[in-house]
Design a protein around this motif. Structure first.
Motif, short mmCIF file in Angstrom:
data_model
loop_
_atom_site.label_atom_id
_atom_site.label_comp_id
_atom_site.label_asym_id
_atom_site.label_seq_id
_atom_site.Cartn_x
_atom_site.Cartn_y
_atom_site.Cartn_z
N MET A 138 20.73 33.85 -47.79
CA MET A 138 20.98 35.10 -47.08
C MET A 138 21.99 34.90 -45.96
SD MET A 138 17.30 35.46 -45.29
CE MET A 138 16.73 35.94 -46.90
N LYS A 139 22.59 36.01 -45.57
CA LYS A 139 23.74 35.95 -44.66
C LYS A 139 23.70 37.19 -43.77
CE LYS A 139 28.79 35.68 -45.30
NZ LYS A 139 29.41 36.94 -45.03
N LEU A 140 24.22 37.06 -42.57
CA LEU A 140 24.27 38.22 -41.69
C LEU A 140 25.26 39.25 -42.23
CD1 LEU A 140 24.29 36.38 -38.25
CD2 LEU A 140 22.44 37.80 -39.15
N LYS A 141 24.93 40.50 -42.03
CA LYS A 141 25.77 41.58 -42.57
C LYS A 141 27.06 41.71 -41.77
CE LYS A 141 24.92 46.37 -43.95
NZ LYS A 141 23.89 47.42 -43.90
N TYR A 142 27.00 41.36 -40.47
CA TYR A 142 28.16 41.53 -39.58
C TYR A 142 28.57 40.18 -39.00
CZ TYR A 142 26.17 46.21 -39.81
OH TYR A 142 25.64 47.39 -40.25
N THR A 189 16.02 28.76 -30.84
CA THR A 189 15.89 28.56 -32.28
C THR A 189 16.61 29.68 -33.04
OG1 THR A 189 13.67 27.76 -31.78
CG2 THR A 189 14.21 28.07 -34.08
N GLY A 190 16.38 30.90 -32.57
CA GLY A 190 17.02 32.05 -33.20
C GLY A 190 18.53 31.94 -33.14
N ALA A 191 19.04 31.50 -31.98
CA ALA A 191 20.49 31.36 -31.82
C ALA A 191 21.04 30.31 -32.78
CB ALA A 191 20.82 30.98 -30.37
N PHE A 192 20.28 29.23 -32.95
CA PHE A 192 20.72 28.18 -33.88
C PHE A 192 20.80 28.73 -35.30
CE2 PHE A 192 19.28 24.81 -36.86
CZ PHE A 192 20.42 24.01 -36.79
N LEU A 193 19.75 29.45 -35.71
CA LEU A 193 19.74 30.02 -37.06
C LEU A 193 20.82 31.08 -37.22
CD1 LEU A 193 15.88 30.31 -37.60
CD2 LEU A 193 17.44 28.72 -38.73
N PHE A 194 20.98 31.91 -36.20
CA PHE A 194 22.00 32.97 -36.23
C PHE A 194 23.38 32.37 -36.47
CE2 PHE A 194 22.90 37.38 -34.87
CZ PHE A 194 21.72 37.96 -35.29
N GLY A 195 23.63 31.25 -35.78
CA GLY A 195 24.93 30.59 -35.94
C GLY A 195 25.17 30.15 -37.38
N LEU A 196 24.09 29.70 -38.03
CA LEU A 196 24.23 29.25 -39.43
C LEU A 196 24.39 30.43 -40.38
CD1 LEU A 196 21.42 26.52 -39.60
CD2 LEU A 196 23.88 26.15 -39.43
N ALA A 207 9.20 30.11 -39.27
CA ALA A 207 10.12 30.65 -38.25
C ALA A 207 11.31 31.36 -38.91
CB ALA A 207 10.62 29.51 -37.36
N VAL A 208 11.81 30.75 -39.98
CA VAL A 208 12.95 31.35 -40.69
C VAL A 208 12.54 32.69 -41.29
CG1 VAL A 208 14.44 31.11 -42.73
CG2 VAL A 208 14.13 29.18 -41.19
N LEU A 209 11.39 32.71 -41.95
CA LEU A 209 10.94 33.96 -42.59
C LEU A 209 10.67 35.04 -41.55
CD1 LEU A 209 8.58 32.51 -45.36
CD2 LEU A 209 10.87 33.48 -45.64
N SER A 210 10.15 34.64 -40.40
CA SER A 210 9.88 35.61 -39.32
C SER A 210 11.19 36.22 -38.83
CB SER A 210 9.15 34.88 -38.19
OG SER A 210 9.12 35.70 -37.05
N LEU A 211 12.18 35.37 -38.59
CA LEU A 211 13.47 35.87 -38.11
C LEU A 211 14.13 36.76 -39.17
CD1 LEU A 211 15.76 35.82 -35.92
CD2 LEU A 211 16.75 33.92 -37.22
N GLY A 234 18.22 45.97 -40.55
CA GLY A 234 19.40 46.19 -41.40
C GLY A 234 20.55 45.25 -41.09
N LEU A 235 20.23 44.05 -40.62
CA LEU A 235 21.29 43.12 -40.22
C LEU A 235 21.54 42.02 -41.25
CD1 LEU A 235 20.46 42.68 -36.42
CD2 LEU A 235 22.14 44.17 -37.50
N LEU A 236 20.79 42.06 -42.36
CA LEU A 236 20.98 41.03 -43.37
C LEU A 236 21.74 41.57 -44.56
CD1 LEU A 236 17.74 38.89 -43.69
CD2 LEU A 236 19.90 38.31 -42.61
N ASP A 237 22.66 40.76 -45.05
CA ASP A 237 23.41 41.09 -46.26
C ASP A 237 22.71 40.38 -47.40
OD1 ASP A 237 25.32 42.05 -47.89
OD2 ASP A 237 26.93 40.74 -47.20
#
Lengths: 88, 147
Positions: A1-5, A37-44, A72-76, A84-87
């Motif tokens: 999965m990837k961020l939409k924006y 942790t969220g910032a780290f995952l967001f960056g990826l 943690a990943v599944l929660s985020l 609606g932020l995931l592509d």
């Protein structure tokens, strides 16, 4: 999965915050408050990764078990998906 | 995440956002840089860049030129017109901004303070330059692009 924006992460008031930049800021003008942790995952997640790949990266970066990392990943991802932020 | 900008500033005290438009160019670039806006905690003064809410519901980030009674006279760095804005329309003040990956602190950066002072004092020559440039471009279009 990837961020939409396309997001950038900045520190505001001592905590990481993400905002969409470029043309994507027209579609999403809010900000996403994160923890470290969220910032780290967001960056990826500007690139496509599976949940397992993200969990493995989390295990490598932080001293956590695979089970906790995946949780943690599944929660985020659940939170991002509901906003609606995931592509997906 | 869908609350208004004013609500978010009131609740969190500070927000991160992305500027839209060219009215604060060259300091802020359209949708490229990021702004850190906080709830005002001190009296506002000339040179402060403030976020205010227009009557039509649009949020605008422009610079204070002076105060006249209960109103602030405000103008974008790349604009030729003033706006009279009441103090209660102002919801935030620019604390700093990220230009690319570089953070500029409006309260601490010497370069920013110099820019802020120079930008107002050089306003008239810059406005004249823009008019001359606009007129020259009009002539160019009539001469070279008219079919």
């Amino acid at each position: 999965m990837k961020l939409k924006y396309k997001f950038v992460i900045r520190e505001v008031g001592g905590a990481p915050v993400a905002v969409a930049v470029g043309a994507d800021s027209a579609d999403f003008s809010g900000m996403v408050k994160l923890n470290d942790t969220g910032a780290f995952l967001f960056g990826l997640m500007n690139e496509h990764h599976t949940e397992k790949e993200l969990a493995a990266a989390l295990c490598e970066k932080y001293d956590v078990s695979e089970k906790d990392a995946l949780a943690a990943v599944l929660s985020l991802c659940g939170r991002l998906s509901s906003e609606g932020l995931l592509d997906e | 995440m869908n609350s208004s900008i004013a609500d978010r500033i009131e609740k969190d005290g500070v927000i991160l956002g992305v500027p839209v438009g060219y009215s604060m160019w060259p300091m802020l670039r359209d949708r490229r840089d990021q702004i850190v806006v906080e709830k005002p905690t001190r009296p506002l003064k000339k040179g402060d860049v403030v976020l205010f809410l227009r009557a039509d519901g649009q949020y605008v980030l422009h610079r204070i030129r002076r105060r006249e009674g209960s109103k602030y006279i405000i103008r974008g760095d790349n604009c030729d017109y003033d706006e009279r804005v009441s103090a209660d329309s102002i919801v935030g003040v620019l604390r700093g901004f990220y230009r690319g990956d570089r953070y500029v602190d409006c309260g601490k950066s010497a370069g920013y303070r110099m820019y802020s002072a120079l930008w107002d004092t050089t306003r008239l020559p810059r406005a004249a330059y823009r008019r001359v440039k606009g007129a020259a471009y009009g002539v160019y279009r009539r001469v070279f692009k008219k079919k």
